[in-house]
Design a protein around this motif. Structure first.
Motif, PDB file in Angstrom:
ATOM      1  N   MET A  33     165.235 121.290  54.239  1.00 19.46           N
ATOM      2  CA  MET A  33     165.947 120.072  53.882  1.00 19.46           C
ATOM      3  C   MET A  33     167.346 120.384  53.360  1.00 19.46           C
ATOM      4  O   MET A  33     168.317 119.702  53.688  1.00 19.46           O
ATOM      5  CB  MET A  33     165.149 119.309  52.821  1.00 19.46           C
ATOM      6  N   LEU A 105     163.789 116.906  60.787  1.00 23.27           N
ATOM      7  CA  LEU A 105     163.039 116.497  59.595  1.00 23.27           C
ATOM      8  C   LEU A 105     162.804 114.996  59.663  1.00 23.27           C
ATOM      9  O   LEU A 105     163.728 114.228  59.938  1.00 23.27           O
ATOM     10  CB  LEU A 105     163.825 116.836  58.328  1.00 23.27           C
ATOM     11  N   ALA A 107     161.120 111.828  57.355  1.00 25.62           N
ATOM     12  CA  ALA A 107     160.655 111.505  56.001  1.00 25.62           C
ATOM     13  C   ALA A 107     160.727 110.002  55.778  1.00 25.62           C
ATOM     14  O   ALA A 107     161.433 109.283  56.494  1.00 25.62           O
ATOM     15  CB  ALA A 107     161.493 112.240  54.959  1.00 25.62           C
ATOM     16  N   SER A 109     160.076 106.827  52.388  1.00 26.96           N
ATOM     17  CA  SER A 109     159.723 106.451  51.021  1.00 26.96           C
ATOM     18  C   SER A 109     159.449 104.955  51.003  1.00 26.96           C
ATOM     19  O   SER A 109     160.025 104.202  51.790  1.00 26.96           O
ATOM     20  CB  SER A 109     160.853 106.794  50.049  1.00 26.96           C
ATOM     21  N   HIS A 121     161.164 111.273  48.673  1.00 30.31           N
ATOM     22  CA  HIS A 121     160.324 110.846  49.793  1.00 30.31           C
ATOM     23  C   HIS A 121     158.851 110.859  49.403  1.00 30.31           C
ATOM     24  O   HIS A 121     158.411 111.681  48.588  1.00 30.31           O
ATOM     25  CB  HIS A 121     160.549 111.732  51.020  1.00 30.31           C
ATOM     26  N   ASP A 123     156.518 111.236  51.782  1.00 32.57           N
ATOM     27  CA  ASP A 123     155.959 112.242  52.671  1.00 32.57           C
ATOM     28  C   ASP A 123     157.037 112.665  53.663  1.00 32.57           C
ATOM     29  O   ASP A 123     157.978 111.919  53.936  1.00 32.57           O
ATOM     30  CB  ASP A 123     154.742 111.690  53.425  1.00 32.57           C
ATOM     31  N   ARG A 124     156.896 113.850  54.198  1.00 37.52           N
ATOM     32  CA  ARG A 124     157.845 114.326  55.191  1.00 37.52           C
ATOM     33  C   ARG A 124     157.165 115.340  56.093  1.00 37.52           C
ATOM     34  O   ARG A 124     156.123 115.903  55.751  1.00 37.52           O
ATOM     35  CB  ARG A 124     159.078 114.963  54.538  1.00 37.52           C
ATOM     36  N   THR A 125     157.763 115.596  57.230  1.00 39.08           N
ATOM     37  CA  THR A 125     157.287 116.615  58.152  1.00 39.08           C
ATOM     38  C   THR A 125     158.472 117.167  58.915  1.00 39.08           C
ATOM     39  O   THR A 125     159.569 116.573  58.906  1.00 39.08           O
ATOM     40  CB  THR A 125     156.240 116.049  59.128  1.00 39.08           C
ATOM     41  N   SER A 126     158.290 118.304  59.544  1.00 38.89           N
ATOM     42  CA  SER A 126     159.347 118.903  60.357  1.00 38.89           C
ATOM     43  C   SER A 126     158.776 119.255  61.722  1.00 38.89           C
ATOM     44  O   SER A 126     157.615 119.673  61.836  1.00 38.89           O
ATOM     45  CB  SER A 126     159.918 120.152  59.685  1.00 38.89           C
TER      46      SER A 126
END
Length: 334
Positions: A33, A105, A107, A109, A121, A123-126
């Motif tokens: 990030m 990325l 994400a 919120s 956030h 949750d997040r993912t890449s």
């Protein structure tokens, strides 16, 4: 995420489930990030769409800088749109060197940005997105959520929109088939209760995965679930026919059942509205409700005619059974 390329212009469209808060897509050099640039979109409290580039200098909120970043945005302004429970972010990048395999990325919120300050956030993912492919990779997680949401609606409509109303119709209009109506009513309602539990479990999974903030739909769903559980408990606590509490139990059972069916129908409509359901869902459910209402009206008219016929026969029988008074003309002497 979808994209198209036209020369040195790459158009990117990101869609995601949305109720409140923000949704963002970041471009990173190493899947981290820090040091990445992101496009973030949201709907503010006044219902206005917002989209802005952010430079993620660090992990602190003060280090997320609005209006800065390294994304080579085209002169065409980025845009945000919503459709039902989906949000769409669209923007164009102008690059002399085409993107290849790019760390992305994603994400979100559930807290709306205030004065362009992003909250942490939820949750997040890449992922690694291959811009050199023709159509881009598919996102199996997103497809799974869409299918789960569809299953949630289908199971709910079958349970609350079909099975449980049929069980209630059996209980009201087949009383003359005792005890067949009772067994049919019990079996049908238990099957409907199983569908209700399936709907709730799918809804919980959707909430845990999407963090969808739909308070009306969720609150009514909990209320209907409580009424359903009370109906099941009432089955096991049913007083005997000669009990002085039987009339009270009948009133409670019938009216709480009607209340549960009404709010369940309302919640199905709210769910379709929140999910942005297409016309096929609305037409299908409207057709189902129309058939049930027509069936109830026809059965109610037939039941009224039958009750009227019984009352007339009973009155006629009472008149025929009264003997004519006869008095002797002559009294016997002696």
């Amino acid at each position: 995420m979808r994209y198209t390329k036209n020369g040195d212009i790459t158009t990117i469209i990101l869609s995601a489930p949305y109720t409140v808060g923000w949704v963002g897509i970041g471009f990173s050099r190493n899947s981290s990030m820090v040091g990445s640039s992101a496009m973030v979109g949201w709907i503010n409290k006044h219902g206005h769409t917002k989209i802005k580039q952010f430079y993620l200098k660090g992990k602190k909120q003060s280090e997320v800088i609005a209006g800065k970043g390294e994304l080579p945005l085209n002169t065409v302004s980025p845009a945000v749109a919503t459709n039902g429970a989906e949000i769409y972010l669209a923007f164009q990048l102008k690059t002399e060197i085409p993107y290849g395999k790019q760390p992305i990325l994603l994400a979100f919120s559930t807290k709306t940005p205030q004065n362009h300050h992003l909250s942490n956030h939820d949750d997040r993912t890449s992922i690694i997105f291959d811009f050199s492919s023709v159509a881009g990779p598919q996102d199996p997680a997103s497809d799974g959520l869409i299918q789960m949401r569809r299953n949630h609606g289908i199971v709910g409509i079958i349970g609350w929109g079909l099975i449980l109303p049929v069980g209630a119709i059996v209980a009201r209009y087949l009383r003359h088939k005792d005890p067949l109506w009772f067994y049919l009513h019990s079996v049908i309602q238990f099957v409907g209760f199983a569908f209700t539990l399936g709907t709730v479990l799918l809804g919980i999974q959707l909430y845990n995965n999407m963090h969808a903030h739909i308070p009306a739909h969720r609150g009514i769903g909990i209320f209907v679930l409580v009424l359903t559980i009370l109906q099941i408990l009432a089955f096991f606590l049913r007083p005997n026919k000669d009990s002085k509490y039987r009339n009270l139990w009948n009133l409670y059972h019938s009216w709480s059942g009607r209340m549960a069916l009404f709010f369940a129908s309302l919640n199905i409509v709210l769910g379709m509205q929140a999910a942005g359901a297409g016309s096929d869902w609305k037409i299908g459910y409207g057709f189902l409700v129309s058939i049930i209402i027509i069936a109830i009206v026809v059965l109610e008219v037939l039941a009224y005619l039958k009750r009227s016929e019984k009352r007339s026969l009973h009155a006629s029988f009472q008149m025929d059974s009264v003997p004519d008074p006869s008095f002797p003309n002559n009294f016997s002497k002696g």
